[in-house]
Design a protein around this motif. Sequence first.
Motif, short mmCIF file in Angstrom:
data_model
loop_
_atom_site.label_atom_id
_atom_site.label_comp_id
_atom_site.label_asym_id
_atom_site.label_seq_id
_atom_site.Cartn_x
_atom_site.Cartn_y
_atom_site.Cartn_z
N GLY A 1 61.30 38.69 13.74
CA GLY A 1 62.62 38.82 12.91
C GLY A 1 62.51 37.81 11.86
O GLY A 1 62.03 36.89 11.64
N THR A 2 63.46 38.39 10.73
CA THR A 2 63.46 37.48 9.43
C THR A 2 64.68 37.20 9.08
O THR A 2 64.81 36.20 8.30
CB THR A 2 62.77 38.46 8.40
N SER A 3 65.86 37.88 9.16
CA SER A 3 66.95 37.68 8.64
C SER A 3 68.18 38.35 9.19
O SER A 3 68.05 39.39 9.88
CB SER A 3 67.07 38.07 7.08
N ILE A 4 69.36 37.76 8.98
CA ILE A 4 70.68 38.24 9.49
C ILE A 4 71.60 38.32 8.59
O ILE A 4 71.84 37.50 7.83
CB ILE A 4 71.37 37.34 10.96
N ALA A 5 72.77 39.11 8.68
CA ALA A 5 73.88 39.18 7.89
C ALA A 5 75.02 39.93 8.68
O ALA A 5 74.82 40.76 9.38
CB ALA A 5 73.56 40.00 6.60
N LEU A 6 76.34 39.37 8.33
CA LEU A 6 77.35 40.03 9.05
C LEU A 6 78.37 40.62 8.07
O LEU A 6 78.58 40.08 7.09
CB LEU A 6 78.08 38.86 9.84
N GLY A 7 78.82 41.79 8.31
CA GLY A 7 79.91 42.57 7.56
C GLY A 7 80.28 43.97 7.93
O GLY A 7 79.61 44.36 8.89
N ASP A 8 81.49 44.38 7.61
CA ASP A 8 82.05 45.53 8.17
C ASP A 8 81.31 46.71 7.43
O ASP A 8 81.44 47.02 6.28
CB ASP A 8 83.45 45.61 7.78
N THR B 1 71.72 48.25 22.53
CA THR B 1 71.06 49.06 21.54
C THR B 1 71.52 49.21 20.19
O THR B 1 72.83 49.14 19.87
CB THR B 1 70.64 50.34 22.01
N PRO B 2 70.66 49.41 19.13
CA PRO B 2 71.12 49.36 17.92
C PRO B 2 71.83 50.85 17.45
O PRO B 2 71.38 51.69 17.95
CB PRO B 2 70.01 49.16 16.87
N ASP B 3 72.96 50.84 16.52
CA ASP B 3 73.82 51.86 16.30
C ASP B 3 72.91 52.47 15.08
O ASP B 3 73.43 53.76 14.83
CB ASP B 3 75.27 51.65 16.02
N PHE B 4 72.12 51.94 14.14
CA PHE B 4 71.73 52.32 12.95
C PHE B 4 70.14 51.43 12.67
O PHE B 4 70.24 50.21 12.87
CB PHE B 4 72.51 51.97 11.92
N THR B 5 69.28 52.28 12.37
CA THR B 5 68.01 51.78 12.18
C THR B 5 67.32 52.30 10.73
O THR B 5 67.55 53.34 10.36
CB THR B 5 67.01 51.90 13.28
N ASN C 1 80.66 50.03 9.02
CA ASN C 1 81.23 51.34 9.49
C ASN C 1 82.55 51.56 9.18
O ASN C 1 83.38 52.28 9.66
CB ASN C 1 80.96 51.65 10.86
N ASN C 2 83.30 50.39 8.33
CA ASN C 2 84.75 50.80 7.79
C ASN C 2 85.91 50.58 9.23
O ASN C 2 86.83 51.26 8.92
CB ASN C 2 84.73 51.94 6.88
N ASP C 3 85.57 49.91 10.06
CA ASP C 3 86.38 49.97 11.20
C ASP C 3 87.23 48.67 11.01
O ASP C 3 88.02 48.60 11.94
CB ASP C 3 85.88 50.29 12.81
N GLY C 4 87.20 47.65 10.22
CA GLY C 4 87.59 46.57 10.21
C GLY C 4 87.02 45.41 11.03
O GLY C 4 87.30 44.42 11.13
N ARG C 5 85.73 45.95 11.93
CA ARG C 5 85.22 44.60 12.64
C ARG C 5 83.81 44.41 12.00
O ARG C 5 83.34 45.32 11.58
CB ARG C 5 85.26 45.34 14.13
N PRO C 6 83.59 43.12 12.04
CA PRO C 6 82.18 42.95 11.66
C PRO C 6 81.05 43.44 12.40
O PRO C 6 80.99 43.29 13.53
CB PRO C 6 82.20 41.19 11.70
N ASP C 7 79.99 43.90 11.36
CA ASP C 7 78.85 44.35 12.12
C ASP C 7 77.69 43.54 12.00
O ASP C 7 77.64 42.52 10.85
CB ASP C 7 78.34 45.93 11.61
N LEU C 8 76.59 43.71 12.45
CA LEU C 8 75.43 42.57 12.60
C LEU C 8 74.37 43.40 11.91
O LEU C 8 73.95 44.50 12.67
CB LEU C 8 75.21 41.97 13.88
N ALA C 9 73.61 43.11 10.87
CA ALA C 9 72.39 43.74 10.35
C ALA C 9 71.37 42.55 10.58
O ALA C 9 71.41 41.42 10.35
CB ALA C 9 72.56 44.06 8.87
N ARG D 1 67.73 46.63 11.67
CA ARG D 1 68.63 47.25 12.90
C ARG D 1 70.03 46.76 12.71
O ARG D 1 70.38 45.78 12.35
CB ARG D 1 67.98 46.90 13.99
N VAL D 2 71.19 47.60 12.85
CA VAL D 2 72.46 47.32 12.56
C VAL D 2 73.15 47.66 13.89
O VAL D 2 72.93 48.50 14.52
CB VAL D 2 73.14 48.22 11.62
N PHE D 3 74.00 46.47 14.35
CA PHE D 3 74.69 46.71 15.62
C PHE D 3 76.30 46.75 15.22
O PHE D 3 76.56 45.71 14.44
CB PHE D 3 74.49 45.52 16.47
#
Length: 484
Positions: free
Chosen positions: A394-401, A67-71, A403-411, A421-423
């Motif tokens: 669905g239209t696009s994806i991007a990866l980057g940190d 489930t997404p963490d941010f929408t 939430n500033n925890d050093g791990r990549p997040d998925l938008a 949606r951000v995971f």
Amino acid sequence: MHTRTITLCSLLSFHAGMASGAEPIARSHIEISATGQETVERSLAPVGQLGHAPSGSATAEAPFGTTPDFTVELRRQISGLAIADLDGDGRNDLAAVCYISNSFPPYEDWRDMIFFNSESGLENTPSWISNEQTHSADVQIGDVNGDTYPDLVSIHGGGLRTDSVQIHFGLAGGGVNTVAGFASATSPNAWGTSGLLVDMDNDSDLDLVTTNQGSGVNQPTRPMFMFRNNGMGLESDPSWESDTYEISNGLDARDITGDGFPDLAVAKWVNFSSGIYYNTTGTPDVFQSLYVPNTDADKGAAFTDLEDDFSSEVAFGGDPTTIYSLVHGAILGVGVTNPPFTGPQEVRFFDVDLDGDDDLGEVHFSDGRAHLYLNRDGVLDTDPAWTYDASEVGTSIALGDLNNDGRPDLAIGYSGNTCIRVFYGQAPACPADLTGEGDLNFLDVSAFLSAFGAMDPVADFEADGNFNFLDVSAFLAAFGDGCP
């Protein structure tokens, strides 16, 4: 009901309808992609409800939850996402560009947006909105004018235009100007579909390569462009264009020949073959050198080195996404993905689990699914290890940190009421941490022994319903591996 247009005739019909101002039949909910190449139609439901409820699935190794963490709950048609620190505060922000189409019900706002980040997280409503309201197809972030501040480069379409490239320049005090400070003046005019900032000539500044298409029955194709950087910014009229007029959408760059110059992988729509343009002098060849053995409806291209053996692979998003090996001047198919439905809108390679090798991500317009295929020691999954099935397209994806925890997040970007949606990336599970403290010590050993004596399922490390030496051995091995 949903349909996916995959013929040149369908594309031309769309362009003709758009040019004449024809409206879609108001009996269905209709979504049209940013290039007009794909259409999804369903029986009319409340806005944002294209069918099923959103759902996700993941294997144990997948680094994202179901489930997404941010929408972002705004009704927008997102065409591109980029993650970068755009205000100089040390936290990555999220840029999202939007398009307009003859979708129904109609969309009322298609300005580009930036969601700035802070200690409290991403903004739910963007505090940065572009002054212009134009049909954007893609976004790139980079320092184009050499002032050390990141600029927002957007690619534009919606019809034939000379200003298919616009730049909103970064500001010295942080942030980005809301008014575009650069617009291209191309000849021929074109419908821009995607762009890539990359130093093509090794002079330490960023050039821009764009893919394009035409518009209307008589002008459906266009060449690709390269806007060279003169050290202070991009030329307004591209000094390079490909020799052939085609429908191209999605590209990536990588030096696959070892000569020091990045070569181009380009995805192309039906009737045209995706492939590679060599770059041996700092200027790409005008003719394509390598061709995939089909004219599939490809969207999206991505380079990688799956096996970390200094040879390159490239993926083209098609029916299905296909991975090719590039060996001795040949392009050879080495694998395909196996999702429930095919037809990606965008494909990316990125290391989602921080194990040192690239994994594959894709997002689909027709069915709203996003998939991740993990790379397991050089072998890419055939079936997705992680899927999120949205009700929107669905239209696009991007990866980057984010939430500033050093791990990549998925938008992930969508066209619909929930447009982003951000995971957040998750650390791998630590099975021997039975106390849940995040580290391993004697308390975990004690907890295991107590659970083992009580035949508690938590101590069944072999998951076979038995409690014996194999479980003790498996626990000790997991304990020895430590927590990530």
